[in-house]
Design an enzyme around this catalytic site. Structure first.
Site, PDB file in Angstrom:
ATOM      1  N   CYS A  52      47.856  37.964  38.254  1.00  7.68           N
ATOM      2  CA  CYS A  52      47.664  36.544  38.562  1.00  7.68           C
ATOM      3  C   CYS A  52      48.416  35.724  37.521  1.00  7.68           C
ATOM      4  O   CYS A  52      49.635  35.775  37.506  1.00  7.68           O
ATOM      5  CB  CYS A  52      46.186  36.175  38.645  1.00  7.68           C
ATOM      6  SG  CYS A  52      45.221  36.566  37.177  1.00  7.68           S
ATOM      7  N   ARG A  57      41.959  36.475  37.310  1.00 11.24           N
ATOM      8  CA  ARG A  57      41.672  36.531  38.742  1.00 11.24           C
ATOM      9  C   ARG A  57      41.989  37.918  39.300  1.00 11.24           C
ATOM     10  O   ARG A  57      41.300  38.419  40.187  1.00 11.24           O
ATOM     11  CB  ARG A  57      42.465  35.457  39.490  1.00 11.24           C
ATOM     12  CG  ARG A  57      41.969  34.045  39.225  1.00 11.24           C
ATOM     13  CD  ARG A  57      42.895  33.002  39.838  1.00 11.24           C
ATOM     14  NE  ARG A  57      44.036  32.723  38.981  1.00 11.24           N
ATOM     15  CZ  ARG A  57      45.040  31.935  39.339  1.00 11.24           C
ATOM     16  NH1 ARG A  57      45.055  31.353  40.524  1.00 11.24           N
ATOM     17  NH2 ARG A  57      46.044  31.714  38.505  1.00 11.24           N
TER      18      ARG A  57
END
Lengths: 282, 130
Positions: A240, A245
């Site tokens: 990410c 994430r």
């Protein structure tokens, strides 16, 4: 709670389960949030806080803490080798998964996620406390960190590219396309270039969760990833911006779908997007 | 000097009871700033009336970014633009409680940077021929 055919259903616990184990000496509830002050506003009674930034990162070098510091952290939080650690947090357990991933770098045995996270606990009207608990210090000793199985470095991603192996970019479509790096009239930050690593599929991390913050069913997750060629027979790297994430996606693929070979590239776009000469697609 | 706990409660009060949080229909400049990755968004509205700053904000995001915006709006409203622009990152973080916000410096200073961008936008608009 039904297991929804997850590969490892035991890694998800319900809010009911947590409520029933608040006083269990073998369980430690840990809150890890993106919004660092949420714990202080109110937390699950008895929960301790682990701030991913101050507690899990090396203060000088861009890396995670070493075994000595990890040992000290867990000792201070009253966590032993045989403790069941249950993480929860804000934003669909995004940072809770990140903390769990770091724990797994040290091969911590029993780490789980409270399904639905902080929001579900609050939405169900459950008790919150402002009391910061203290627990007896343990004698936990961490093994040396072993990054090879679940962490990818830049050289691993370069090799992945050469072999045309699958990459999952879990950022928003705007970041993936390179449209988003910074807001207008705001200082540029994060990376000098926008776009994605060539060949990466864009499967935003939030698509793995339902409206209430719980993880989608195994069937839905299989469709989400499988339809894009992200299947269990492959060597997969997720990324990410800084790996937070993508650790959520790593958790989904590894534990809920049982994929045996998933690594998190935590250098992610803040590394790749600043690398001189690194190939980029838009 | 506030204790850490008192400082924390002060920040949380700004978060839960934000000051000057509303749009400003006749603003000279409106700028939105934020971190696309983590979701903090601050929109600053700015106008100058009788030589004094009139500012407000809207936004969503983490406790620190929103509390900082509330505090900053309190600080700059009623000052001259020059006085308001003299506030720097260090002063803002000191007032918020450096120990509490230093690991989230970007969140803490988002409001100040967005306000400065609004001031620049207003200045550019003032220089354009009508």
């Amino acid at each position: 709670m039904g297991n929804n055919a997850y590969a490892n259903p035991q890694v998800l616990v319900s809010t009911d389960w947590v409520a029933q184990h608040l006083s269990d000496p073998k369980v430690r509830i840990v809150e890890t949030d993106e919004d660092v002050l949420l714990y202080d506003i109110g937390h699950i009674p008895g929960a301790v806080k682990i701030d991913w930034h101050t507690d899990l990162n090396d203060p000088i070098v861009r890396d995670y803490l070493d075994a000595d510091h990890f040992s000290a952290l867990l000792q201070a939080k009253g966590i032993a080798e045989d403790t069941t650690v249950v993480f929860y947090g804000d934003k669909n357990n995004w940072w809770a998964c990140y903390a769990l991933w770091v724990f797994k770098l040290f091969n911590f045995k029993d780490a789980r996620i409270m399904n639905g996270g902080r929001k579900k606990w609050i939405d169900e009207g459950r008790e919150l406390s402002k009391i910061v608990p203290g627990y007896p210090k343990t004698t936990y000793r961490a093994p040396s960190r072993d990054d090879r199985k679940i962490r990818a470095f830049r050289s691993d991603v370069e090799a992945h590219l050469t072999k045309k192996l699958p990459l999952v970019d879990v950022r928003s479509p705007g970041e993936y396309s390179g449209q988003l790096l910074h807001m207008a009239d705001y200082p540029q930050e994060g990376a000098l270039r926008g776009g994605h690593i060539p060949g990466a599929k864009n499967i935003p991390w939030g698509k793995a969760v339902a409206e209430d913050g719980t993880f989608k069913s195994a069937a839905e997750l299989q469709e989400l990833y499988g339809s894009q060629g992200i299947t269990p027979d492959k060597d997969i790297v997720a990324y990410c911006r800084i790996g937070e994430r993508s650790s959520h996606t790593w958790f989904v693929l590894t534990y809920l779908l049982g994929y045996p070979n998933v690594r998190n590239y935590d250098g992610s776009w803040t590394e790749w997007g600043n690398l001189v000469g690194a190939p980029i697609e838009k | 000097m506030l204790t850490r706990q008192e400082q924390l409660e002060w920040i949380l009060d700004h978060y839960e009871n934000p000051r000057h949080k509303h749009p400003l229909d006749d603003a000279d400049a409106v700028v939105e700033g934020g971190n696309p990755g983590c979701g903090d968004i601050i929109k600053v509205y700015l106008k100058i009336e009788a030589g004094r700053v009139v500012a407000s904000f809207e936004g969503e995001g983490c406790t620190i970014s929103q509390a900082s915006a509330s505090f900053l709006m309190d600080e700059i409203n009623g000052r001259t633009l020059e006085e308001a622009l003299a506030i720097d990152h260090a002063e803002l973080m000191e007032n918020l409680g450096k120990e509490i916000v230093q690991q989230r410096a970007r969140c803490a200073t988002l409001s100040l940077d967005t306000f400065r961008a609004a001031a620049r936008k207003r200045e550019r608009a003032q220089q354009l021929p009508s």
